[in-house]
Design a protein around this motif. Structure first.
Motif, short mmCIF file in Angstrom:
data_model
loop_
_atom_site.label_atom_id
_atom_site.label_comp_id
_atom_site.label_asym_id
_atom_site.label_seq_id
_atom_site.Cartn_x
_atom_site.Cartn_y
_atom_site.Cartn_z
N ALA A 25 25.78 -20.57 24.78
CA ALA A 25 25.63 -19.27 25.43
C ALA A 25 24.45 -19.30 26.39
N ARG A 26 23.34 -19.89 25.97
CA ARG A 26 22.15 -19.98 26.83
C ARG A 26 22.47 -20.76 28.11
N LEU A 27 23.20 -21.87 27.97
CA LEU A 27 23.57 -22.67 29.13
C LEU A 27 24.48 -21.88 30.07
N LEU A 31 23.60 -20.81 33.90
CA LEU A 31 24.43 -21.19 35.04
C LEU A 31 24.89 -19.96 35.83
N LEU A 32 25.30 -18.91 35.12
CA LEU A 32 25.73 -17.69 35.81
C LEU A 32 24.60 -17.11 36.64
N SER A 39 23.68 -11.39 38.23
CA SER A 39 22.60 -10.76 37.47
C SER A 39 23.08 -9.92 36.30
N SER A 40 24.36 -9.55 36.29
CA SER A 40 24.89 -8.79 35.16
C SER A 40 26.36 -9.13 34.95
#
Length: 65
Positions: A25-27, A31-32, A39-40
């Motif tokens: 999830a952190r990765l 990346l997003l 940003s959201s």
């Protein structure tokens, strides 16, 4: 994995570090945000592992999700 462990010079094999739901999830959030400039997130869905990731997105990203 057959990639080489820099500490031993041998393939990682079964010594490869564990990868958690939090890690994936952190990765994905990184990346997003950094690569795609997002940003959201308005919505996330998933079943099984994807469902666990959606909950982790909410924990890590808070009001951005």
């Amino acid at each position: 994995p057959k990639s080489i462990n820099p500490d031993t010079g041998s393939p990682y094999g079964v010594d490869f570090p564990d990868i958690s739901v939090q890690d994936t999830a952190r990765l994905q959030l990184l990346l997003l945000k950094e690569e795609l400039g997002i940003s959201s997130i308005k919505s996330v869905i998933g079943g099984s592992f994807g469902g666990m990731q959606t909950m982790e997105f909410a924990v890590q990203a808070g009001s951005s999700v």
